[in-house]
Design a protein around this motif. Structure first.
Motif, PDB file in Angstrom:
ATOM      1  N   ASN A  71       0.823  -1.210   0.000  1.00  0.00           N
ATOM      2  CA  ASN A  71       0.000   0.000   0.000  1.00  0.00           C
ATOM      3  C   ASN A  71       0.858   1.262   0.000  1.00  0.00           C
ATOM      4  O   ASN A  71       0.573   2.215  -0.729  1.00  0.00           O
ATOM      5  CB  ASN A  71      -0.952   0.011   1.194  1.00  0.00           C
ATOM      6  N   THR A  72       1.909   1.265   0.804  1.00  0.00           N
ATOM      7  CA  THR A  72       2.820   2.407   0.839  1.00  0.00           C
ATOM      8  C   THR A  72       3.485   2.590  -0.520  1.00  0.00           C
ATOM      9  O   THR A  72       3.571   3.700  -1.047  1.00  0.00           O
ATOM     10  CB  THR A  72       3.894   2.210   1.934  1.00  0.00           C
ATOM     11  N   LEU A  73       3.922   1.488  -1.099  1.00  0.00           N
ATOM     12  CA  LEU A  73       4.569   1.533  -2.407  1.00  0.00           C
ATOM     13  C   LEU A  73       3.609   2.030  -3.486  1.00  0.00           C
ATOM     14  O   LEU A  73       3.954   2.913  -4.286  1.00  0.00           O
ATOM     15  CB  LEU A  73       5.096   0.146  -2.763  1.00  0.00           C
ATOM     16  N   ALA A  74       2.406   1.482  -3.524  1.00  0.00           N
ATOM     17  CA  ALA A  74       1.422   1.881  -4.538  1.00  0.00           C
ATOM     18  C   ALA A  74       1.101   3.373  -4.434  1.00  0.00           C
ATOM     19  O   ALA A  74       1.041   4.078  -5.450  1.00  0.00           O
ATOM     20  CB  ALA A  74       0.151   1.050  -4.395  1.00  0.00           C
ATOM     21  N   GLU A  75       0.920   3.857  -3.223  1.00  0.00           N
ATOM     22  CA  GLU A  75       0.605   5.272  -3.017  1.00  0.00           C
ATOM     23  C   GLU A  75       1.748   6.154  -3.521  1.00  0.00           C
ATOM     24  O   GLU A  75       1.528   7.147  -4.214  1.00  0.00           O
ATOM     25  CB  GLU A  75       0.365   5.519  -1.527  1.00  0.00           C
ATOM     26  N   ARG A  76       2.969   5.777  -3.205  1.00  0.00           N
ATOM     27  CA  ARG A  76       4.139   6.564  -3.616  1.00  0.00           C
ATOM     28  C   ARG A  76       4.309   6.518  -5.142  1.00  0.00           C
ATOM     29  O   ARG A  76       4.617   7.529  -5.767  1.00  0.00           O
ATOM     30  CB  ARG A  76       5.386   6.030  -2.911  1.00  0.00           C
ATOM     31  N   LEU A  77       4.111   5.352  -5.751  1.00  0.00           N
ATOM     32  CA  LEU A  77       4.224   5.236  -7.202  1.00  0.00           C
ATOM     33  C   LEU A  77       3.174   6.099  -7.902  1.00  0.00           C
ATOM     34  O   LEU A  77       3.477   6.792  -8.879  1.00  0.00           O
ATOM     35  CB  LEU A  77       4.087   3.783  -7.644  1.00  0.00           C
ATOM     36  N   ARG A  78       1.946   6.050  -7.414  1.00  0.00           N
ATOM     37  CA  ARG A  78       0.886   6.861  -8.023  1.00  0.00           C
ATOM     38  C   ARG A  78       1.201   8.350  -7.908  1.00  0.00           C
ATOM     39  O   ARG A  78       0.984   9.111  -8.857  1.00  0.00           O
ATOM     40  CB  ARG A  78      -0.460   6.544  -7.379  1.00  0.00           C
ATOM     41  N   SER A  79       1.696   8.767  -6.750  1.00  0.00           N
ATOM     42  CA  SER A  79       2.008  10.191  -6.577  1.00  0.00           C
ATOM     43  C   SER A  79       3.170  10.628  -7.463  1.00  0.00           C
ATOM     44  O   SER A  79       3.300  11.811  -7.781  1.00  0.00           O
ATOM     45  CB  SER A  79       2.297  10.516  -5.103  1.00  0.00           C
ATOM     46  N   SER A  81      16.810  -3.078  -0.074  1.00  0.00           N
ATOM     47  CA  SER A  81      16.780  -3.629   1.289  1.00  0.00           C
ATOM     48  C   SER A  81      15.657  -3.005   2.110  1.00  0.00           C
ATOM     49  O   SER A  81      15.160  -1.926   1.782  1.00  0.00           O
ATOM     50  CB  SER A  81      18.120  -3.402   1.975  1.00  0.00           C
ATOM     51  N   PRO A  82      15.282  -3.672   3.198  1.00  0.00           N
ATOM     52  CA  PRO A  82      14.187  -3.174   4.032  1.00  0.00           C
ATOM     53  C   PRO A  82      14.593  -2.045   4.975  1.00  0.00           C
ATOM     54  O   PRO A  82      13.759  -1.507   5.684  1.00  0.00           O
ATOM     55  CB  PRO A  82      13.757  -4.414   4.819  1.00  0.00           C
ATOM     56  N   GLU A  83      15.874  -1.689   4.989  1.00  0.00           N
ATOM     57  CA  GLU A  83      16.338  -0.637   5.893  1.00  0.00           C
ATOM     58  C   GLU A  83      15.608   0.659   5.597  1.00  0.00           C
ATOM     59  O   GLU A  83      15.483   1.074   4.455  1.00  0.00           O
ATOM     60  CB  GLU A  83      17.843  -0.454   5.746  1.00  0.00           C
ATOM     61  N   SER A  88       8.481   3.320   3.442  1.00  0.00           N
ATOM     62  CA  SER A  88       8.585   4.619   2.752  1.00  0.00           C
ATOM     63  C   SER A  88       9.924   4.782   2.049  1.00  0.00           C
ATOM     64  O   SER A  88       9.986   5.236   0.904  1.00  0.00           O
ATOM     65  CB  SER A  88       8.372   5.765   3.742  1.00  0.00           C
ATOM     66  N   ALA A  89      11.007   4.413   2.726  1.00  0.00           N
ATOM     67  CA  ALA A  89      12.335   4.518   2.118  1.00  0.00           C
ATOM     68  C   ALA A  89      12.452   3.574   0.928  1.00  0.00           C
ATOM     69  O   ALA A  89      13.008   3.937  -0.115  1.00  0.00           O
ATOM     70  CB  ALA A  89      13.415   4.222   3.151  1.00  0.00           C
ATOM     71  N   ALA A  90      11.912   2.371   1.065  1.00  0.00           N
ATOM     72  CA  ALA A  90      11.939   1.409  -0.038  1.00  0.00           C
ATOM     73  C   ALA A  90      11.137   1.942  -1.220  1.00  0.00           C
ATOM     74  O   ALA A  90      11.566   1.828  -2.378  1.00  0.00           O
ATOM     75  CB  ALA A  90      11.400   0.055   0.413  1.00  0.00           C
ATOM     76  N   ALA A  91       9.979   2.536  -0.949  1.00  0.00           N
ATOM     77  CA  ALA A  91       9.146   3.093  -2.018  1.00  0.00           C
ATOM     78  C   ALA A  91       9.884   4.198  -2.760  1.00  0.00           C
ATOM     79  O   ALA A  91       9.832   4.272  -3.996  1.00  0.00           O
ATOM     80  CB  ALA A  91       7.829   3.610  -1.444  1.00  0.00           C
ATOM     81  N   ASP A  92      10.600   5.054  -2.040  1.00  0.00           N
ATOM     82  CA  ASP A  92      11.375   6.111  -2.697  1.00  0.00           C
ATOM     83  C   ASP A  92      12.456   5.515  -3.590  1.00  0.00           C
ATOM     84  O   ASP A  92      12.691   5.997  -4.700  1.00  0.00           O
ATOM     85  CB  ASP A  92      11.999   7.034  -1.650  1.00  0.00           C
ATOM     86  N   SER A  93      13.111   4.455  -3.121  1.00  0.00           N
ATOM     87  CA  SER A  93      14.142   3.794  -3.923  1.00  0.00           C
ATOM     88  C   SER A  93      13.556   3.169  -5.185  1.00  0.00           C
ATOM     89  O   SER A  93      14.169   3.202  -6.254  1.00  0.00           O
ATOM     90  CB  SER A  93      14.859   2.725  -3.097  1.00  0.00           C
ATOM     91  N   VAL A  94      12.361   2.587  -5.067  1.00  0.00           N
ATOM     92  CA  VAL A  94      11.698   1.997  -6.232  1.00  0.00           C
ATOM     93  C   VAL A  94      11.363   3.080  -7.254  1.00  0.00           C
ATOM     94  O   VAL A  94      11.602   2.908  -8.450  1.00  0.00           O
ATOM     95  CB  VAL A  94      10.430   1.222  -5.814  1.00  0.00           C
ATOM     96  N   VAL A  95      10.828   4.190  -6.797  1.00  0.00           N
ATOM     97  CA  VAL A  95      10.495   5.301  -7.707  1.00  0.00           C
ATOM     98  C   VAL A  95      11.741   5.754  -8.457  1.00  0.00           C
ATOM     99  O   VAL A  95      11.720   5.930  -9.676  1.00  0.00           O
ATOM    100  CB  VAL A  95       9.829   6.472  -6.951  1.00  0.00           C
ATOM    101  N   GLN A  96      12.848   5.916  -7.746  1.00  0.00           N
ATOM    102  CA  GLN A  96      14.094   6.343  -8.387  1.00  0.00           C
ATOM    103  C   GLN A  96      14.560   5.323  -9.427  1.00  0.00           C
ATOM    104  O   GLN A  96      14.964   5.702 -10.532  1.00  0.00           O
ATOM    105  CB  GLN A  96      15.173   6.562  -7.338  1.00  0.00           C
TER     106      GLN A  96
END
Length: 129
Positions: A16-24, A109-111, A115-123
């Motif tokens: 859910n966190t990832l999906a929200e960040r990707l959509r934004s 990584s999960p570190e 939210s941090a993982a979602a930002d890394s995925v977006v990048q």
């Protein structure tokens, strides 16, 4: 770019966190939690979503690696040309069942948590676009 998120229901907070960040960030997101309804032909809907996706994020955890659905989705992405350079594994929780081939794709990584993982995925997806 359309992104398919592959995960186990036990990892839905991360998804859910990832999906929200990707959509934004302007990505289209296909998430089974919001796209599948009772009575749907799950296999057909998932197959259509995979065919229409440009990238996949696979959330890796013991639960995900025990899921036949997640394993099939990852297998599809590994063999489909549209996911070349666009299959991003995210480690939610360490697991001994982590497929060796996903380790070669430089997993996130999960570190820092979801939210941090979602930002890394977006990048990563912005670089792959």
């Amino acid at each position: 770019m359309n992104v398919f998120i592959s995960y186990s229901p036990e990892d839905s907070e991360w998804a859910n966190t990832l999906a929200e960040r990707l959509r934004s960030a302007g990505f289209g997101v296909w998430d089974p939690e919001t796209e599948l309804y009772p009575g749907d032909n799950f296999a057909l809907k998932i197959a259509e979503a995979l065919e229409n996706a440009d990238a996949m994020v696979a959330l890796v955890s013991p639960d995900a690696m025990a899921s036949e659905w997640v394993r099939r989705e990852i297998d599809f992405a590994l063999g489909a040309s549209q996911f070349s350079g666009r299959l991003i594994p995210v480690v939610v929780r360490p697991t001994e069942g982590f497929p060796w081939i996903l380790r070669k794709l430089k997993p996130i990584s999960p570190e820092g948590g979801p939210s941090a993982a979602a930002d890394s995925v977006v990048q990563a997806l912005q670089r792959a676009a």
